[in-house]
Design a protein around this motif. Structure first.
Motif, PDB file in Angstrom:
ATOM      1  N   VAL A   1     -55.578 108.612 -36.713  1.00 20.08           N
ATOM      2  CA  VAL A   1     -54.618 108.500 -35.617  1.00 20.08           C
ATOM      3  C   VAL A   1     -53.214 108.692 -36.171  1.00 20.08           C
ATOM      4  CG1 VAL A   1     -56.071 106.909 -34.311  1.00 20.08           C
ATOM      5  CG2 VAL A   1     -54.341 106.003 -35.877  1.00 20.08           C
ATOM      6  N   ALA A   2     -52.286 108.955 -35.261  1.00 26.92           N
ATOM      7  CA  ALA A   2     -50.881 108.992 -35.640  1.00 26.92           C
ATOM      8  C   ALA A   2     -50.361 107.554 -35.601  1.00 26.92           C
ATOM      9  CB  ALA A   2     -50.094 109.878 -34.678  1.00 26.92           C
ATOM     10  N   PHE A   3     -50.177 106.962 -36.761  1.00 24.63           N
ATOM     11  CA  PHE A   3     -49.698 105.589 -36.808  1.00 24.63           C
ATOM     12  C   PHE A   3     -48.235 105.529 -36.380  1.00 24.63           C
ATOM     13  CE2 PHE A   3     -53.261 105.227 -39.826  1.00 24.63           C
ATOM     14  CZ  PHE A   3     -53.876 104.091 -39.316  1.00 24.63           C
ATOM     15  N   LEU A   4     -47.847 104.385 -35.850  1.00 27.30           N
ATOM     16  CA  LEU A   4     -46.469 104.168 -35.428  1.00 27.30           C
ATOM     17  C   LEU A   4     -45.565 104.097 -36.657  1.00 27.30           C
ATOM     18  CD1 LEU A   4     -44.565 103.592 -33.036  1.00 27.30           C
ATOM     19  CD2 LEU A   4     -45.056 101.149 -33.366  1.00 27.30           C
ATOM     20  N   GLU A   5     -44.462 104.832 -36.623  1.00 22.98           N
ATOM     21  CA  GLU A   5     -43.519 104.811 -37.733  1.00 22.98           C
ATOM     22  C   GLU A   5     -42.347 103.883 -37.398  1.00 22.98           C
ATOM     23  OE1 GLU A   5     -42.454 108.315 -39.707  1.00 22.98           O
ATOM     24  OE2 GLU A   5     -44.322 109.373 -39.282  1.00 22.98           O
TER      25      GLU A   5
ATOM     26  N   TRP B   1     -55.465 107.313 -26.367  1.00 16.35           N
ATOM     27  CA  TRP B   1     -56.229 108.016 -27.401  1.00 16.35           C
ATOM     28  C   TRP B   1     -55.834 109.493 -27.474  1.00 16.35           C
ATOM     29  CZ3 TRP B   1     -59.168 107.128 -31.480  1.00 16.35           C
ATOM     30  CH2 TRP B   1     -60.067 108.097 -31.921  1.00 16.35           C
ATOM     31  N   SER B   2     -55.656 110.127 -26.333  1.00  7.78           N
ATOM     32  CA  SER B   2     -55.306 111.550 -26.332  1.00  7.78           C
ATOM     33  C   SER B   2     -53.907 111.785 -26.895  1.00  7.78           C
ATOM     34  CB  SER B   2     -55.401 112.124 -24.919  1.00  7.78           C
ATOM     35  OG  SER B   2     -54.567 111.414 -24.025  1.00  7.78           O
ATOM     36  N   ASP B   3     -53.054 110.764 -26.850  1.00  3.71           N
ATOM     37  CA  ASP B   3     -51.702 110.896 -27.390  1.00  3.71           C
ATOM     38  C   ASP B   3     -51.672 110.823 -28.910  1.00  3.71           C
ATOM     39  OD1 ASP B   3     -50.514 111.070 -24.898  1.00  3.71           O
ATOM     40  OD2 ASP B   3     -50.280 108.900 -24.721  1.00  3.71           O
ATOM     41  N   THR B   4     -52.569 110.014 -29.484  1.00  6.98           N
ATOM     42  CA  THR B   4     -52.396 109.640 -30.891  1.00  6.98           C
ATOM     43  C   THR B   4     -53.530 110.041 -31.821  1.00  6.98           C
ATOM     44  OG1 THR B   4     -51.768 107.771 -32.303  1.00  6.98           O
ATOM     45  CG2 THR B   4     -53.443 107.352 -30.635  1.00  6.98           C
ATOM     46  N   ALA B   5     -54.722 110.333 -31.288  1.00  5.34           N
ATOM     47  CA  ALA B   5     -55.850 110.662 -32.161  1.00  5.34           C
ATOM     48  C   ALA B   5     -55.657 112.020 -32.808  1.00  5.34           C
ATOM     49  CB  ALA B   5     -57.154 110.648 -31.372  1.00  5.34           C
ATOM     50  N   ALA B   6     -56.241 112.180 -33.990  1.00  9.48           N
ATOM     51  CA  ALA B   6     -56.241 113.481 -34.640  1.00  9.48           C
ATOM     52  C   ALA B   6     -56.934 114.487 -33.723  1.00  9.48           C
ATOM     53  CB  ALA B   6     -56.970 113.400 -35.978  1.00  9.48           C
ATOM     54  N   PRO B   7     -56.463 115.737 -33.680  1.00  8.70           N
ATOM     55  CA  PRO B   7     -57.013 116.717 -32.737  1.00  8.70           C
ATOM     56  C   PRO B   7     -58.532 116.819 -32.759  1.00  8.70           C
ATOM     57  CG  PRO B   7     -55.061 117.594 -33.786  1.00  8.70           C
ATOM     58  CD  PRO B   7     -55.356 116.293 -34.477  1.00  8.70           C
ATOM     59  N   GLU B   8     -59.126 116.774 -33.962  1.00  3.22           N
ATOM     60  CA  GLU B   8     -60.573 116.931 -34.039  1.00  3.22           C
ATOM     61  C   GLU B   8     -61.323 115.705 -33.525  1.00  3.22           C
ATOM     62  OE1 GLU B   8     -59.110 115.550 -38.130  1.00  3.22           O
ATOM     63  OE2 GLU B   8     -58.448 116.860 -36.493  1.00  3.22           O
TER      64      GLU B   8
ATOM     65  N   ALA C   1     -53.357 100.268 -35.656  1.00  9.48           N
ATOM     66  CA  ALA C   1     -53.645 100.819 -34.329  1.00  9.48           C
ATOM     67  C   ALA C   1     -54.963 100.242 -33.842  1.00  9.48           C
ATOM     68  CB  ALA C   1     -53.722 102.339 -34.382  1.00  9.48           C
ATOM     69  N   VAL C   2     -54.980  99.810 -32.586  1.00  9.88           N
ATOM     70  CA  VAL C   2     -56.176  99.227 -31.974  1.00  9.88           C
ATOM     71  C   VAL C   2     -56.609 100.114 -30.813  1.00  9.88           C
ATOM     72  CG1 VAL C   2     -57.183  97.199 -30.899  1.00  9.88           C
ATOM     73  CG2 VAL C   2     -55.347  96.930 -32.583  1.00  9.88           C
ATOM     74  N   VAL C   3     -57.831 100.623 -30.884  1.00  6.33           N
ATOM     75  CA  VAL C   3     -58.374 101.482 -29.833  1.00  6.33           C
ATOM     76  C   VAL C   3     -59.408 100.685 -29.051  1.00  6.33           C
ATOM     77  CG1 VAL C   3     -59.518 103.667 -29.323  1.00  6.33           C
ATOM     78  CG2 VAL C   3     -58.109 103.449 -31.386  1.00  6.33           C
ATOM     79  N   ARG C   4     -59.260 100.649 -27.730  1.00  8.64           N
ATOM     80  CA  ARG C   4     -60.258  99.967 -26.911  1.00  8.64           C
ATOM     81  C   ARG C   4     -61.089 100.999 -26.170  1.00  8.64           C
ATOM     82  NH1 ARG C   4     -59.883  96.079 -21.671  1.00  8.64           N
ATOM     83  NH2 ARG C   4     -60.132  98.083 -20.642  1.00  8.64           N
ATOM     84  N   THR C   5     -62.371 101.059 -26.492  1.00  9.04           N
ATOM     85  CA  THR C   5     -63.280 101.983 -25.828  1.00  9.04           C
ATOM     86  C   THR C   5     -63.921 101.305 -24.618  1.00  9.04           C
ATOM     87  OG1 THR C   5     -65.176 101.340 -27.179  1.00  9.04           O
ATOM     88  CG2 THR C   5     -63.759 103.081 -28.042  1.00  9.04           C
ATOM     89  N   ARG C   6     -64.661 102.083 -23.821  1.00  5.54           N
ATOM     90  CA  ARG C   6     -65.213 101.545 -22.580  1.00  5.54           C
ATOM     91  C   ARG C   6     -66.289 100.502 -22.839  1.00  5.54           C
ATOM     92  NH1 ARG C   6     -67.128 106.636 -23.343  1.00  5.54           N
ATOM     93  NH2 ARG C   6     -69.396 106.895 -23.524  1.00  5.54           N
TER      94      ARG C   6
ATOM     95  N   ASP D   1     -63.100 109.843 -21.954  1.00  4.70           N
ATOM     96  CA  ASP D   1     -62.009 109.230 -21.200  1.00  4.70           C
ATOM     97  C   ASP D   1     -60.806 109.119 -22.134  1.00  4.70           C
ATOM     98  OD1 ASP D   1     -63.468 107.504 -22.745  1.00  4.70           O
ATOM     99  OD2 ASP D   1     -63.084 105.750 -21.500  1.00  4.70           O
ATOM    100  N   GLY D   2     -60.114 110.221 -22.297  1.00  2.53           N
ATOM    101  CA  GLY D   2     -59.039 110.319 -23.282  1.00  2.53           C
ATOM    102  C   GLY D   2     -57.882 109.371 -23.055  1.00  2.53           C
ATOM    103  N   ASP D   3     -57.887 108.676 -21.902  1.00  2.00           N
ATOM    104  CA  ASP D   3     -56.814 107.739 -21.639  1.00  2.00           C
ATOM    105  C   ASP D   3     -57.136 106.344 -22.158  1.00  2.00           C
ATOM    106  OD1 ASP D   3     -58.833 107.247 -19.880  1.00  2.00           O
ATOM    107  OD2 ASP D   3     -57.559 106.962 -18.121  1.00  2.00           O
ATOM    108  N   ALA D   4     -58.149 106.229 -23.012  1.00  2.00           N
ATOM    109  CA  ALA D   4     -58.480 104.934 -23.605  1.00  2.00           C
ATOM    110  C   ALA D   4     -57.219 104.352 -24.241  1.00  2.00           C
ATOM    111  CB  ALA D   4     -59.574 105.092 -24.659  1.00  2.00           C
ATOM    112  N   PRO D   5     -56.912 103.076 -23.981  1.00  2.00           N
ATOM    113  CA  PRO D   5     -55.667 102.498 -24.475  1.00  2.00           C
ATOM    114  C   PRO D   5     -55.666 102.318 -25.986  1.00  2.00           C
ATOM    115  CG  PRO D   5     -57.007 100.825 -23.413  1.00  2.00           C
ATOM    116  CD  PRO D   5     -57.681 102.128 -23.162  1.00  2.00           C
ATOM    117  N   VAL D   6     -54.494 102.528 -26.564  1.00  2.00           N
ATOM    118  CA  VAL D   6     -54.278 102.325 -27.997  1.00  2.00           C
ATOM    119  C   VAL D   6     -52.992 101.519 -28.158  1.00  2.00           C
ATOM    120  CG1 VAL D   6     -53.897 103.409 -30.245  1.00  2.00           C
ATOM    121  CG2 VAL D   6     -55.391 104.521 -28.566  1.00  2.00           C
TER     122      VAL D   6
END
Length: 433
Positions: free
Chosen positions: A97-101, A34-41, A70-75, A48-53
């Motif tokens: 999110v930053a979608f995969l190109e 999540w911390s890699d791909t989510a919009a800054p805001e 994009a699939v985000v899995r929260t706790r 837990d910014g390491d939530a898998p995406v």
């Protein structure tokens, strides 16, 4: 699904797949956080910014449209619900999110302007986001519409999650998630799930699964848009879609539950002697027609669906108004604009969709999307001003009927009706004003 799940587990190992007889090729997949791909805001929304995406990018058979999911899995489901609400308060057309190109070697690239179609769904503790763009960066006419591909993109990972989610204990679902999955099921017929048991016997049902499906059916009944006969007829299909497999025992249980809930709802409605908030919204939406604004309730599953329905309704409204330049109660400037507009005298639209309905039924308030319809060549500032004017009119008409609305008076934020008791009539008439 484990923390270390692979994209292949979620999207499938084959590079080509078919959904609803439509063919796609998976160009690339990856797994990030999540911390890699989510919009800054949006990054602070998940501590837990390491939530898998998990992400994937696909192209349709005609190489006309690109789709990224994009699939985000929260706790847990509560966290997913909270983040999903914040995303929707920003509007589903905002970039979340930053979608995969697509890889460079494919020759495909995303246009700088972003997506032609963008939406999301909530399923248990997963948030699924999808975006569709023109494959060459230019809008083209094709048999496959962005909306069609978008729905397919939302379907692919949900099926992947189902294949593995039920094999291990899963977090308790947020009640609002259930009608969303049900709405996806209602929108199109799903393909058979070859991972489900077919030996004629029901497998063991967990408490979480039962709670999830019962919650879905409860919202269908309490929402007030489906009748008892239709819900009962669709129960086997609904159960199969929500569980990912047939379950005759639960279907029988839900048949009794649904009939009893309808009887309870009917008895409760008989005591509604006052004007309910839903009565007031019904009346306000009816009055908005005179303001040349399309007003729809339970319009599709997402904002993209709602706008598609609104555009169709706008064409019908423009015809029904039979606008006459000599008698129409609009000024000269508005008359000139209507003559040049593809929407005639219709100013814009307001609506809420199925996901908004689910949240409102659970007492979380009601979001209303609104705005002017797109006009070729109109500057963004002019479009936003026209949209804000629609918002002001909607707020004023709702206020006349006693419905308070929270809004920052900009085109970028949806109107919000604070939490109220959801009481939508089916068997009685509202009292006179």
């Amino acid at each position: 699904m484990s923390e270390m799940a692979t994209p292949e587990e979620l999207f499938g190992s084959a590079r080509s797949l078919r959904i609803q007889d439509r063919a796609y090729e998976i160009l690339a997949t990856d797994a990030v956080t999540w911390s890699d791909t989510a919009a800054p805001e949006l990054r602070p929304l998940l501590p837990d910014g390491d939530a898998p995406v998990w992400r994937a990018v696909l192209v349709d058979e005609g190489c006309c449209l690109l789709g990224s999911v994009a699939v985000v899995r929260t706790r847990d489901a509560a966290a997913a619900h909270s983040v999903y609400g914040d995303i929707h308060r920003a509007g589903t057309r905002a970039s979340c999110v930053a979608f995969l190109e697509p890889p460079d070697h494919t020759g495909f690239a995303y246009p700088p302007s972003g997506g032609n179609w963008r939406s999301s769904v909530l399923w248990r503790n997963y948030i699924v986001l999808a975006e569709v763009v023109a494959a060459d960066g230019h809008t083209r006419t094709a048999d496959l519409r962005p909306k069609d591909m978008g729905f397919d993109l939302l379907t692919i990972p949900i099926r992947g999650i189902r294949r593995i989610a039920w094999a291990a204990p899963a977090p308790a679902p947020a009640p609002v998630a259930a009608p969303i999955a049900a709405a996806v099921a209602d929108d199109r017929e799903s393909e058979p799930d070859d991972t489900a048991p077919h030996d004629g016997r029901d497998d063991e049902l967990s408490d979480e699964e039962r709670e999830y499906v019962v919650g879905a059916v409860s919202v269908m009944v309490r929402g007030g848009f489906k009748n008892e006969a239709d819900i009962l007829e669709d129960l086997p299909h609904t159960v199969c879609e929500l569980l990912g497999r047939d379950h005759a025992g639960l279907t029988e249980e839900l048949t009794l539950f649904t009939s009893e809930l309808f009887r309870s709802e009917k008895a409760a409605e008989a005591a509604w002697h006052d004007v309910t908030t839903n009565d007031a919204i019904d009346r306000a939406f009816a009055d908005l027609r005179a303001e040349r604004i399309v007003a729809l309730q339970n319009a599709g599953l997402t904002q993209s669906d709602g706008w598609s329905d609104a555009e169709e309704a706008a064409r019908s409204l423009a015809f029904d108004l039979e606008w006459d330049a000599d008698t129409a109660d609009i000024d000269d400037e508005a008359r000139e604009a209507a003559a040049d507009s593809r929407w005639g005298p219709v100013r814009g639209a307001v609506f809420y969709h199925g996901q908004d309905l689910a949240r409102a039924v659970h007492g979380e308030g009601l979001y209303l999307a609104f705005g002017a319809f797109a006009e070729p060549g109109r500057a963004r500032a002019d479009h936003d001003a026209a949209s804000a004017a629609v918002g002001h009119t909607v707020r004023e008409v709702l206020a006349r009927h006693g419905v308070a609305v929270e809004w920052d008076e900009t085109a970028g934020q949806r109107l919000f009706v604070p939490p109220f008791a959801w009481r939508r009539r089916r068997w009685t008439r509202a009292p006179a004003r």
